[in-house]
Write a protein that holds these residues in place. Structure first.
Motif, mmCIF file in Angstrom:
data_model
loop_
_atom_site.group_PDB
_atom_site.id
_atom_site.type_symbol
_atom_site.label_atom_id
_atom_site.label_comp_id
_atom_site.label_asym_id
_atom_site.label_seq_id
_atom_site.Cartn_x
_atom_site.Cartn_y
_atom_site.Cartn_z
ATOM 1 N N UNK A 91 0.824 -1.207 0.000
ATOM 2 C CA UNK A 91 0.000 0.000 0.000
ATOM 3 C C UNK A 91 0.861 1.262 0.000
ATOM 4 N N UNK A 92 1.991 1.202 0.691
ATOM 5 C CA UNK A 92 2.908 2.334 0.698
ATOM 6 C C UNK A 92 3.446 2.586 -0.701
ATOM 7 N N UNK A 93 3.851 1.519 -1.362
ATOM 8 C CA UNK A 93 4.399 1.644 -2.709
ATOM 9 C C UNK A 93 3.377 2.241 -3.660
ATOM 10 N N UNK A 94 2.131 1.803 -3.552
ATOM 11 C CA UNK A 94 1.077 2.317 -4.423
ATOM 12 C C UNK A 94 0.820 3.795 -4.155
ATOM 13 N N UNK A 95 0.796 4.177 -2.870
ATOM 14 C CA UNK A 95 0.552 5.564 -2.526
ATOM 15 C C UNK A 95 1.651 6.466 -3.074
ATOM 16 N N UNK A 96 2.891 6.008 -2.960
ATOM 17 C CA UNK A 96 4.031 6.786 -3.459
ATOM 18 C C UNK A 96 3.957 6.933 -4.970
ATOM 19 N N UNK B 129 1.332 6.848 -6.807
ATOM 20 C CA UNK B 129 0.209 7.722 -7.146
ATOM 21 C C UNK B 129 0.561 9.197 -6.939
ATOM 22 N N UNK B 130 1.467 9.470 -6.001
ATOM 23 C CA UNK B 130 1.799 10.841 -5.634
ATOM 24 C C UNK B 130 2.975 11.432 -6.407
ATOM 25 N N UNK B 131 3.903 10.578 -6.847
ATOM 26 C CA UNK B 131 5.153 11.100 -7.397
ATOM 27 C C UNK B 131 5.524 10.485 -8.740
ATOM 28 N N UNK B 132 6.303 11.249 -9.494
ATOM 29 C CA UNK B 132 6.976 10.734 -10.678
ATOM 30 C C UNK B 132 8.176 9.948 -10.145
ATOM 31 N N UNK B 133 8.183 8.653 -10.336
ATOM 32 C CA UNK B 133 9.202 7.802 -9.725
ATOM 33 C C UNK B 133 10.605 8.084 -10.257
ATOM 34 N N UNK B 134 10.702 8.646 -11.443
ATOM 35 C CA UNK B 134 12.019 8.995 -11.986
ATOM 36 C C UNK B 134 12.604 10.225 -11.291
ATOM 37 N N UNK B 135 11.754 11.021 -10.664
ATOM 38 C CA UNK B 135 12.213 12.195 -9.932
ATOM 39 C C UNK B 135 12.435 11.896 -8.449
ATOM 40 N N UNK C 53 13.179 6.837 -0.966
ATOM 41 C CA UNK C 53 11.739 6.639 -0.800
ATOM 42 C C UNK C 53 11.169 5.666 -1.829
ATOM 43 N N UNK C 54 12.055 4.932 -2.488
ATOM 44 C CA UNK C 54 11.624 3.950 -3.469
ATOM 45 C C UNK C 54 11.620 4.457 -4.886
ATOM 46 N N UNK C 55 12.104 5.695 -5.094
ATOM 47 C CA UNK C 55 12.149 6.251 -6.442
ATOM 48 C C UNK C 55 13.382 5.827 -7.209
ATOM 49 N N UNK C 56 13.525 6.349 -8.413
ATOM 50 C CA UNK C 56 14.646 5.978 -9.282
ATOM 51 C C UNK C 56 15.762 7.022 -9.318
ATOM 52 N N UNK C 57 15.607 8.089 -8.559
ATOM 53 C CA UNK C 57 16.594 9.166 -8.555
ATOM 54 C C UNK C 57 17.614 8.937 -7.444
#
Length: 305
Positions: free
Chosen positions: A226-231, A233-239, A244-248
């Motif tokens: 659920x945390x991963x889905x919320x993140x 939904x809220x963020x561009x994962x490349x940024x 926090x689980x992103x790609x930057x």
């Protein structure tokens, strides 16, 4: 908004991607607050836009007397503390660890993001310096908001967090400042991978938080779906930061960040210099304007290089 308010004959402003309808009754309350606070300086006039006053009213459930008193306290604090005059050189010593910074991207609602890493807090730093840097970060996050967006997002990374990082005094002071002088500014406080040792401390801090603040604080964990889905939904994962689980995975570079903030200081100083100019057109009379769009030249692309 109050459920009992009649929204006929309402005006509309925008909050992020959503329209905010200001009813005739609400506008009358805003006007009443203006009448009660009386004449204002040029700076205070800019601060007291309709949207700004509405935040104080919303914070106090549209109680004019309570909102006016709260706004008056904020104006007194701003006049004495002068948060808009804090510059990078005033806070560089406390900022160099990267404990709080603006990564330069927004969430999908256009809210400015602030990253906080409590493990980088130096207990030896003067409390006044720490509070000053906290205020500097909030002021700059607000300055960087796109037009008609009011809220900021705090992403708190607990990696490396220990008992040595706990400070009830600083937490109490920052909670007070955020709630008392920046009402309705916190859109989301996201606590990522908070360890068990943080739980009793948070239980101790909880009574300091107003219900609205408490309800905007969420906990998430890297191993939770659920945390991963919320993140996502809220963020561009490349940024989004990899923490926090992103790609930057760029990370925090104090040299580059210092240069960026010095450039921002120039924009802030230029804006307030314009406000002081007698012939300036900047005024609270523009009822749809707000202190969230202080930088008229901003295109929302202030990213860290």
């Amino acid at each position: 908004m109050m459920s009992s308010v009649d929204h006929r004959n309402s005006s509309t402003v925008y909050k992020g991607h959503e329209k905010i309808s200001i009813s005739q009754e609400e506008q009358e309350k805003i006007n009443e607050v203006r009448r009660l606070i009386g004449p204002l300086s040029a700076k205070a006039s800019v601060y007291c836009s309709d949207l700004s006053i509405s935040r104080y009213l919303r914070s106090k459930n549209w109680n004019v007397k309570k909102a006016t008193q709260m706004l008056q306290r904020s104006l007194k604090w701003r006049e004495e503390y002068k948060p808009e005059e804090i510059r990078w050189e005033d806070v560089a010593n406390d900022a160099e660890t990267g404990k709080i910074y603006m990564p330069g991207y927004y969430d999908r609602h256009g809210r400015t993001v602030l990253v906080m890493r409590p493990s980088r807090q130096r207990s030896t730093h003067d409390i006044k310096e720490q509070i000053m840097y906290f205020v500097y970060c909030i002021e700059n996050a607000i300055f960087n908001l796109p037009p008609n967006q009011e809220e900021i997002v705090w992403l708190v990374d607990f990696q490396g967090y220990t008992l040595a990082n706990l400070s009830f005094k600083i937490t109490r002071e920052t909670a007070f400042i955020l709630q008392e002088y920046y009402p309705e500014r916190l859109g989301l406080g996201f606590m990522y991978n908070a360890p068990r040792i943080f739980r009793p401390f948070y239980a101790m801090v909880k009574p300091l938080l107003e219900s609205k603040t408490y309800n905007r604080i969420k906990f998430g964990y890297s191993n939770d779906h659920n945390t991963k889905k919320m993140i996502e939904d809220l963020f561009d994962m490349d940024q989004l930061d990899s923490a926090f689980g992103g790609n930057n995975d760029t990370g925090f570079d104090i040299v580059k960040y210092a240069e960026r903030m010095k450039e921002q200081d120039k924009k802030v100083a230029s804006f307030w210099a314009l406000v002081k100019t007698p012939s300036s057109s900047v005024s609270h009379s523009a009822s749809s304007s707000d202190s969230t769009s202080l930088d008229p030249d901003s295109d929302g692309s202030n990213t860290e290089n």
